[in-house]
Every structure is written in structure tokens, then in C-alpha cells.
Scaffold this motif. Structure first.
Motif: not given
Length: 495
Positions: A80-94, A139-143, A169-174
Motif C-alpha cells: 500500500x505505502x511502498x507500491x513503487x518498491x513493490x512493483x520493482x521487486x514483486x518477482x524477487x520477493x515473490x 526461514x530467517x535466512x530466506x528473509x 539460489x541466485x540470491x544466495x551468492x550475495x
């Protein structure tokens, strides 16, 4: 969107996230402590720690329930309050949330087995507790993958104005992820362990359940000290990574405005002046910062040079055609850039594109002071039999781990500003279309609801502590239950 809208939205989300973080680390830390207590009791054949573990089950369940309840408003606010961010990261966060959803049935099943399974043989319940402790970390590691990616957006591709990942796992190499997970989980273990120390100290001061509280005090102190050492090592590792990958945050932590090629001081005290871009007063150890950061002379960068680099990057991005909807130009807001901003505006935005230095600098030192105080307390408990003064200090120091965790969270999130996703999406371009007045009403509702929930939560936990320990279960490690009650003066000889 005016600045008041931005400030109100940041305040609302900051409060909601910090409030949520009051509960989640406790669940991770308490479950790890409970699993250690149960395993210790099982393998030594002494029931005291299993009884203490069962006593801590109720605080764990309360914090778990509150953590679940306070997590949902965060997702709602993002949409609701950060829809500009949500639109960018929707697939990653999903992608991350899909993994979390797959873990959730196992998590809730293990919580139910943990709560209702105390009639099982101790070894089976210990296995349940251990599995639950591991699942909470997973679970916390995923977040934390999302948070690490927002700090350093690697592993994802950007298609137009959206980010995409092919697999979790594309995010795991950070490079920020592993030290972040170790530091965060270690901090949660510190919180759970120190809570066990404080409760045990409270019982000992009142000469209640001394035969249980004595062993649990020393075991919780040992657990907490190990967790404190882990957080210290992981924190140092994280700091080294920040110097390379988030130089602005690192410079803000150290209030480093200009780098000295002959060596930079490690500041113990400073009064940063953001407007003047200098420290009005500072006390430090000359040349020590480069040694601590394992940096070569002149390698560390100051905030002034970073702001100048931002100005050059903005000019280059504005010269590109067509202008990208993501990247440095989002520092001007979501409506940039129908017309090219003037040079004065570019310089102003570049100067403002720095973290709030005083907030980051002092939050980091508050975290360190709390960490050092806890090290001293638990080391003193393990060094010699604790007397009334030390036990009283352990009771009154119970807020310290929360202070350290919240201060560390502030360093992490405020140090990323003015970016929501570093270098990709600025905070002012992440806002939704909710009015400032509506954001204010949501903040008021969050404050009132949060105060009521916290009051009930604290009252239930205090009532549980005042009731004291239950009698030992009949199967408690197969040992006799009526052991002599040692006195406070003989804690060093308690099993």
C-alpha cells in the motif's frame, strides 16, 4: 510526493519493522537455548535443564504468536505505502515468499509438536526442538536474502523497471549474505540466552527453584557468551564487506568525511555535522581504522568523495538517452526526468545522497556498548559464583540485547539511505499513492495497537515468571526428582 509524505511513510514502516523485530529474534534465540538445554539434560542425565527448557516454552510460544501477528502489517504496508518498491521487486520477493510458504507448514507442525509433545520421551522432544530451531534459522535466512539483495542488488536481472531472478539460489551468492545471517542469528541467540540468564538470576535472588535456576544460569551464560563471540566475529566480517560493497554506510558508521592517505582514525566519540560535512568534535585512535578494516592506506573512502562521485554518476545517467526508470536518477523522485535538472539541483541531490551520519554513527556505538556490557556480565557469571549484586545486574540488564538488536537494525537500514535498493531505486521513488494524512492515521493506529499488544504480552510473560517452574515431568531424563536444594552460596557446585 512531498517530503512530509516520505517522512511519514518511513516512520510508519520503521516503527512497524522495529516492533516486529521485538519478537522474532526471541523466537529464534529461545528455541536454540531450549534445544541446547534439552540436549544438555539428555546427555548428562540431569533433569534440571529440561525443567528449565519446559519453563521457557511458554515465552517462546507467546513471542512466536506475536511475531506472526506483527509480520502481516509489514507486507500490507509494502503493497500500500511502498507500491513503487513493490512493483520493482514483486518477482524477487515473490520467489522468496514462495520458499517461505513451502517452509511454513513444517514450521507450524513443529511448533505444535513442540508445544504438545512434552509427554514424549526426552530424546524425541529434543529432536523436535532441534528441528524447530533449524527451521527458524532457514526461514530467517530466506528473509535475510531479500535484505542482503536490497543492500547489494546482485544475482537479479532488471527488465525495464522490474527485477527478476530465475531461482532463489541466485540470491544466495550475495557477498553480504553469510555474514549478515551469522550476525543476525547470533544476535537472536544472544537475546534468547540473556533472557534465560535474567530469568534464572531473578529466581536465585528470591531463593526460588535454586536447584533449577543455578544450573540454568550458568548454562544460559555459557550459551550467551558463545553467541556474543559469534556476533562479534560475524560483525567484524560484515564490516569488512561493507568497506568494499557499501562504502557510504561504512563511512557513516565511522563518521569518515575525508580519507587520509596516511591512515584514518578509529573514532570513539564524534559530533557529526551533516550540513557542514565534518565532525564538530572527535576523539579517536589515529591510524587504527585502516588496520581494523584490513584496508591499505588511502583505500577507504570518505563521505565527501562519495557524494562527489554520486554527482558525476547522476550527470552521466541524465546524459544517457532514453533515461532509465531505475538507477541513480530515481534520487530525483519517481517523476524524473521530463526536463533535465539544473546543475545546482544535481549538486544538492548528490550532497543529500548520504546516510544520516549521526544516527548511524551513534547507533553503531550503542550496539557496541550493549554488546560489551553483556560480555562482561555473562563472563562474570561464569568466572565466579554470582552474588546478589551481580544477579541484580543481570535482571536489570535484560533490555540490553533488545537495545543492541534494534540499534544494529537501525545501522543496517538507515545506513542504506537514501536507497531502498542500493543504486537502483531511491526511497523517494518507492512511495505509493497514499496521502500523508492517511499515513499518519495508520501510524496512530499502529502505535495504539502496538502499545496494547505489548502490554498484554509483557503482562503474560511476567505472570508466567511469577508463577515459577512446574514440577519435573516423570520422564525427565530418567533421574530422581527430589534432589537437595543447594543454597545460593553453592552455585559453583550445582550440576
Amino acid at each position: 510526493m512531498d517530503l512530509s509524505h516520505l517522512d511519514a511513510s518511513r516512520l510508519l514502516f520503521g516503527f512497524t519493522a522495529a516492533y516486529h523485530f521485538l519478537f522474532v529474534p526471541v523466537t529464534i534465540g529461545l528455541m536454540a537455548l531450549i534445544a541446547v538445554f534439552e540436549g544438555w539434560a539428555l546427555f548428562t542425565g540431569r533433569p534440571a535443564l529440561r525443567i528449565a527448557a519446559r519453563f521457557l516454552a511458554w515465552p517462546f510460544l507467546l513471542h512466536f504468536a506475536c511475531g506472526v501477528l506483527t509480520g502481516y502489517p509489514l507486507r500490507h504496508q509494502i503493497e500500500l505505502h511502498w507500491s513503487g518498491y513493490a512493483a520493482v521487486v514483486q518477482q524477487v520477493v515473490g520467489t522468496v515468499f514462495a520458499f517461505e510458504g513451502a517452509v511454513a507448514p513444517w514450521l507450524f507442525a513443529l511448533v505444535a509438536m513442540f508445544a504438545l509433545g512434552w509427554h514424549l520421551k526426552p530424546v524425541w522432544h529434543w529432536l523436535v526442538s532441534t528441528a524447530l530451531a533449524v527451521v527458524l534459522i532457514v526461514q530467517s535466512g530466506a528473509i535475510l536474502m531479500i535484505n542482503a539483495w536490497m543492500q547489494l542488488p546482485v544475482g537479479a536481472t532488471f527488465d525495464g523497471h522490474r527485477a527478476r531472478v530465475d531461482h532463489l539460489w541466485d540470491l544466495a551468492g550475495n557477498p553480504l549474505l553469510i555474514p549478515k545471517v551469522l550476525h543476525t542469528v547470533g544476535g537472536a541467540w544472544v537475546l534468547g540466552g540473556f533472557l534465560g540468564v535474567s530469568i534464572s538470576a531473578w529466581f536465585l535472588l528470591r531463593q526460588r527453584h535454586v536447584d533449577i535456576a543455578g544450573p540454568s544460569l550458568r548454562a544460559a551464560a555459557a550459551f550467551t557468551l558463545a553467541a556474543l563471540l559469534l556476533t562479534g566475529i560475524a560483525g567484524h566480517w560484515s564490516g569488512e564487506r561493507l568497506a568494499t560493497h557499501q562504502p557510504a554506510k561504512f563511512a557513516a558508521i565511522e563518521a569518515l568525511w575525508e580519507s587520509d592517505p596516511d591512515g584514518n582514525p578509529l573514532l570513539l566519540f564524534a559530533l557529526p555535522d551533516q550540513a557542514a560535512r565534518r565532525n564538530r568534535f572527535e576523539v579517536g585512535l589515529p591510524g587504527v581504522l585502516d588496520w581494523v578494516a584490513h584496508a591499505e592506506p588511502g583505500e577507504l573512502r570518505g563521505l565527501r568523495s562519495l557524494a562527489d562521485e554520486t554527482g558525476r554518476t547522476l550527470r552521466q545517467a541524465l546524459d544517457d538517452a532514453p533515461a532509465s526508470r531505475l538507477g541513480p536518477t530515481t534520487l530525483f523522485g519517481s517523476s524524473c526526468c521530463a526536463t533535465r535538472p539544473g546543475e545546482a539541483e544535481i549538486d544538492h541531490v548528490a550532497r543529500q545522497a548520504l546516510p544520516p551520519v549521526a544516527t548511524v554513527f551513534w547507533s553503531f556505538r550503542v550496539m557496541l556498548l550493549a554488546w560489551g556490557a553483556m560480555v562482561c556480565l555473562v563472563a562474570a557469571v561464569l568466572w565466579r559464583p554470582p552474588g546478589p549484586r551481580l544477579l541484580t545486574a543481570c535482571v536489570w540488564a535484560v533490555p540490553l540485547p533488545w537495545v543492541a538488536i534494534e540499534a544494529g537494525w537501525l545501522v543496517c537500514e538507515a545506513g542504506r539511505q537514501p536507497w531502498t535498493i542500493t543504486g537502483v531505486l531511491a526511497t523517494r521513488a518507492s512511495l505509493g499513492h497514499v496521502s500523508a494524512a492517511e499515513v499518519g492515521s495508520h501510524l496512530l493506529l499502529a502505535l495504539v495497537t502496538g502499545a496494547l499488544l505489548l502490554a498484554v504480552h509483557v503482562a503474560l510473560n511476567l505472570a508466567h515468571v511469577r508463577r515459577g517452574l512446574r514440577p519435573a515431568p516423570a520422564r525427565s531424563c530418567g533421574t530422581r526428582q527430589n534432589a537437595p536444594r543447594p543454597s545460593l552460596q553453592h552455585l559453583s557446585r550445582t550440576p
